[in-house]
Design a protein around this motif. Structure first.
Motif, PDB file in Angstrom:
ATOM      1  N   THR A 181       0.828  -1.203   0.000  1.00  0.00           N
ATOM      2  CA  THR A 181       0.000   0.000   0.000  1.00  0.00           C
ATOM      3  C   THR A 181       0.863   1.254   0.000  1.00  0.00           C
ATOM      4  O   THR A 181       0.611   2.187  -0.767  1.00  0.00           O
ATOM      5  CB  THR A 181      -0.962  -0.006   1.208  1.00  0.00           C
ATOM      6  OG1 THR A 181      -1.734  -1.205   1.191  1.00  0.00           O
ATOM      7  CG2 THR A 181      -1.895   1.193   1.173  1.00  0.00           C
ATOM      8  N   GLN A 230      -5.813   4.934   3.860  1.00  0.00           N
ATOM      9  CA  GLN A 230      -6.412   4.034   2.874  1.00  0.00           C
ATOM     10  C   GLN A 230      -6.796   2.699   3.506  1.00  0.00           C
ATOM     11  O   GLN A 230      -7.891   2.184   3.274  1.00  0.00           O
ATOM     12  CB  GLN A 230      -5.441   3.797   1.713  1.00  0.00           C
ATOM     13  CG  GLN A 230      -6.019   2.899   0.636  1.00  0.00           C
ATOM     14  CD  GLN A 230      -5.106   2.780  -0.567  1.00  0.00           C
ATOM     15  OE1 GLN A 230      -4.434   3.725  -0.940  1.00  0.00           O
ATOM     16  NE2 GLN A 230      -5.085   1.609  -1.162  1.00  0.00           N
ATOM     17  N   ASP A 285      -9.774   3.158   5.700  1.00  0.00           N
ATOM     18  CA  ASP A 285     -10.973   3.262   4.868  1.00  0.00           C
ATOM     19  C   ASP A 285     -11.446   1.866   4.456  1.00  0.00           C
ATOM     20  O   ASP A 285     -12.644   1.567   4.523  1.00  0.00           O
ATOM     21  CB  ASP A 285     -10.690   4.116   3.634  1.00  0.00           C
ATOM     22  CG  ASP A 285     -11.912   4.239   2.743  1.00  0.00           C
ATOM     23  OD1 ASP A 285     -12.957   4.732   3.218  1.00  0.00           O
ATOM     24  OD2 ASP A 285     -11.821   3.826   1.569  1.00  0.00           O
TER      25      ASP A 285
END
Length: 103
Positions: free
Chosen positions: A38, A61, A64
């Motif tokens: 990531t 991210q 999320d």
């Protein structure tokens, strides 16, 4: 007090980390690989982005993703509870679990 934590070494964006965890080494390494991928995806091969900034964006991210999965799980749980409520009247009385016993 007994410490059941394992020591697992992982590498994230070229840096070595020694983690103490109760999770299996395999699980810990898979998680670290996800974080590494990531961060690297966010950096996009850029050598100008600071690793710390990329790590923060990666954390956002991944968080999320976690929140979206939790929301999906809550919807699924609601659907399953509704389905169980719809099916319960169709079951024989002994199988309905209305007395508090498991179905």
């Amino acid at each position: 007090m007994i410490d059941n934590k394992l020591v697992v070494k992982v590498r994230i964006v070229g840096e070595d980390y020694t983690l103490r965890t109760e999770a299996s080494p395999e699980h810990t390494k898979v998680v670290a690989e996800h974080v590494d991928r990531t961060i690297r995806a966010i950096m996009g091969g850029s050598s100008t982005m600071e690793t710390q900034k990329a790590a923060i964006l990666a954390a956002l991210q991944i968080t999320d993703e976690l929140f979206r999965e939790r929301s999906a799980m809550e919807l699924l749980t609601t659907d399953i509870r509704q389905l169980a409520a719809d099916i319960r009247p169709l079951l024989p009385p002994a199988k309905r679990g209305e007395d508090g016993s498991p179905v």
